[in-house]
Design an enzyme around this catalytic site. Structure first.
Site, mmCIF file in Angstrom:
data_model
loop_
_atom_site.group_PDB
_atom_site.id
_atom_site.type_symbol
_atom_site.label_atom_id
_atom_site.label_comp_id
_atom_site.label_asym_id
_atom_site.label_seq_id
_atom_site.Cartn_x
_atom_site.Cartn_y
_atom_site.Cartn_z
ATOM 1 N N ARG A 1 -30.999 28.475 37.618
ATOM 2 C CA ARG A 1 -31.517 29.791 37.985
ATOM 3 C C ARG A 1 -32.845 29.631 38.733
ATOM 4 N NH1 ARG A 1 -27.607 32.297 35.272
ATOM 5 N NH2 ARG A 1 -28.042 34.252 36.326
ATOM 6 N N TYR B 1 -47.493 22.604 33.086
ATOM 7 C CA TYR B 1 -48.050 23.685 33.907
ATOM 8 C C TYR B 1 -48.425 23.163 35.298
ATOM 9 C CZ TYR B 1 -48.489 28.330 32.083
ATOM 10 O OH TYR B 1 -48.201 29.607 31.736
ATOM 11 N N GLU C 1 -49.469 25.389 38.128
ATOM 12 C CA GLU C 1 -49.903 26.511 38.982
ATOM 13 C C GLU C 1 -50.479 25.997 40.297
ATOM 14 O OE1 GLU C 1 -52.571 29.183 37.034
ATOM 15 O OE2 GLU C 1 -51.000 29.995 35.743
ATOM 16 N N THR D 1 -30.772 33.430 45.740
ATOM 17 C CA THR D 1 -30.796 32.792 44.431
ATOM 18 C C THR D 1 -30.246 31.386 44.606
ATOM 19 O OG1 THR D 1 -28.590 33.633 44.025
ATOM 20 C CG2 THR D 1 -30.389 34.916 43.118
ATOM 21 N N ASP E 1 -30.897 38.562 52.570
ATOM 22 C CA ASP E 1 -30.786 38.083 51.183
ATOM 23 C C ASP E 1 -29.383 37.509 51.023
ATOM 24 O OD1 ASP E 1 -30.405 37.744 48.488
ATOM 25 O OD2 ASP E 1 -31.117 39.744 47.910
ATOM 26 N N LYS F 1 -25.930 30.779 42.243
ATOM 27 C CA LYS F 1 -24.587 31.322 42.491
ATOM 28 C C LYS F 1 -23.760 30.241 43.169
ATOM 29 C CE LYS F 1 -26.462 35.944 42.190
ATOM 30 N NZ LYS F 1 -26.836 37.201 42.843
HETATM 31 C C1 LIG Z 1 -27.815 38.093 42.466
HETATM 32 C C2 LIG Z 1 -28.572 38.733 43.551
HETATM 33 C C3 LIG Z 1 -29.979 38.878 43.477
HETATM 34 C C4 LIG Z 1 -30.816 38.712 42.234
HETATM 35 O O1 LIG Z 1 -30.783 37.628 41.536
HETATM 36 P P1 LIG Z 1 -31.316 37.474 40.036
HETATM 37 O O2 LIG Z 1 -31.530 36.025 40.003
HETATM 38 O O3 LIG Z 1 -30.213 37.984 39.174
HETATM 39 O O4 LIG Z 1 -32.568 38.242 39.892
HETATM 40 C C5 LIG Z 1 -30.634 39.371 44.583
HETATM 41 N N1 LIG Z 1 -29.957 39.723 45.688
HETATM 42 C C6 LIG Z 1 -28.619 39.634 45.783
HETATM 43 C C7 LIG Z 1 -27.935 40.049 47.039
HETATM 44 C C8 LIG Z 1 -27.878 39.152 44.710
HETATM 45 O O5 LIG Z 1 -26.549 39.110 44.797
#
Ligand SMILES: *Cc1c(COP(=O)(O)O)cnc(C)c1O
Length: 403
Positions: free
Chosen positions: A225, A44, A46, A216, A190, A219
């Site tokens: 993750r 933990y 925090e 994220t 994003d 990807k």
């Molecule tokens: C994949 C994605 C997310 C969210 O990601 P998670 O980890 O699945 O919650 C947010 N914004 C965009 C543009 C994405 O492609």
């Protein structure tokens, strides 16, 4: 009955004998897999480095600081939060930091390639905020920046979101930034899908045109993750840190943060730059090979790592083709074609991306082979025997590649 570990091993084997074309997926390195399975998961932590609520943070502090430093270096900014559990909570944290319920946000609508968390109606972001989505141009299928500007002037959003989940073309962050400035909004980029391209200069950076950048880490960035939230503004950074913890989350997932640190350090290597260049070469080769076989590509091609295939000329929907493809060990996802009346569970498109196949060493010539496999599956959609034969060929093909 299989044990859970056996099921996980089967998934591992499945990933190594399947052509994985889902644009948001990848294969992480051995180092990352290893660190995810360490005792960091027991801890933990925090709070933030040097300001924790639990003792025993000698190594977790060092790890999180490394992740923060690497994030700042890779993306060229001054502040980084690495604790958000995933992309969706990262975006929520930004909204929680900067908005009140009912405030207006503007993001690309989901059917045009936006993300749930950009204000889609079933998402908390569409229910608790006033979402005014922008769209793409019905003729060009490109983002309609003039419409973004017109809507922004009319609705005066607090945040304008750029960056998308299914958009094959370069994003004009500068234009988004100008529009946001003009109407007194913040610009949040994003870059979940294109983060690795931005990291290596293969897509223009949202900085200095964005106030906040989220992404994220799992990807194209090829980490575990998780998510990053970046900014150059100290005041925004403080608000965002508070919103992530204690606003939205408790203890950070330190094993993931360690994996993120490794992914970011990997992203600084020449071999990662070469990788992102090859991802782009591969998607172009795959798109061209598909067009030669009678498939249409949305916008006619791609500037990044993904293509949207319009299946209407082939007279098949994305659900039917996707289900046949997976029988032949080719993994894709169905995708809506903007302005297409088809229902969301039977849309007329599929989305393909090359981050995963490029990680295991595939080059342009292999993309031609993949397009040929896809066409064979299309020709045999209802023939399970033929699909099983293609699957054996795909497995043999995949045998040539390993990590
Ligand atoms: C994949 C994605 C997310 C969210 O990601 P998670 O980890 O699945 O919650 C947010 N914004 C965009 C543009 C994405 O492609």
């Amino acid at each position: 009955m299989d044990s859970i570990l056996e099921l996980a091993r089967k998934e591992s084997a499945r990933q190594h004998e399947t052509i994985r074309l889902i644009a948001s997926e990848n294969y992480v390195s051995r180092d990352i897999l290893e660190v995810l399975g360490t005792e960091l998961t027991n801890k933990y932590s925090e709070g933030y480095p040097t300001k924790r609520y639990y003792e025993g943070q000698e190594f977790t502090d060092a790890i999180e600081l490394r992740a923060i430093e690497a994030a700042k270096r890779v993306f060229g900014c001054n502040y980084a939060n690495v604790q958000a559990y995933s992309g969706s909570p990262a975006n929520l944290a930004v909204y929680f930091a900067l908005l009140n319920p009912g405030d207006t946000i503007m993001g690309l609508n989901l059917p045009s390639g936006g993300h749930l968390t950009h204000g889609f109606k079933v998402s908390i972001t569409g229910k608790w905020l006033n979402s005014v989505p922008y769209s793409i141009n019905p003729d060009t299928h490109l983002i309609d920046y003039d419409e973004v500007e017109r809507l922004a002037r009319e609705h005066k959003p607090k945040i304008i979101i750029s960056g998308h989940s299914a958009y094959p073309r370069q994003i004009d962050f500068e234009r988004f930034g100008k529009i946001a400035k003009e109407v007194g909004a913040l610009h949040m980029a994003d870059i979940a899908h294109i983060s690795g391209l931005v990291a290596t200069g293969e897509h223009p950076s949202p900085f200095p045109h964005a106030d906040i950048v989220t992404m994220t880490t799992h990807k194209i960035l090829r980490g575990p993750r998780g998510a990053l939230i970046l900014t150059n503004d100290e005041k925004l950074a403080k608000k965002i840190d508070k919103a992530v913890f204690p606003g939205l989350q408790g203890g950070p997932h330190m094993n993931n943060i360690a994996g993120i640190a490794i992914a970011l350090e990997e992203a600084m290597t020449q071999s990662y730059t070469t990788y992102t260049q090859q991802v782009k070469k591969n998607i172009k080769a795959l798109g061209e090979a598909l067009m030669e076989r009678g498939y249409d590509l949305f916008t006619g091609g791609t500037d990044n790592h993904l293509v949207l295939v319009d299946l209407r000329p082939k007279g098949i929907d994305g659900d039917t083709l996707g289900k046949a493809l997976i029988k032949a060990n080719i993994e894709t996802n169905k995708n809506a074609i903007p302005f297409d009346p088809a229902p969301p569970m039977k849309p007329n498109g599929i989305r393909l991306g090359t981050p995963a196949v490029t990680t295991i060493g595939m080059k342009e010539e292999h993309m031609v082979q993949i397009a040929e496999f896809i066409e064979q599956v299309y020709q045999n959609v209802d023939n399970d025997q033929a699909l099983a034969e293609i699957r054996e060929e795909v497995k043999q093909f995949m045998n040539k590649f390993s990590l």
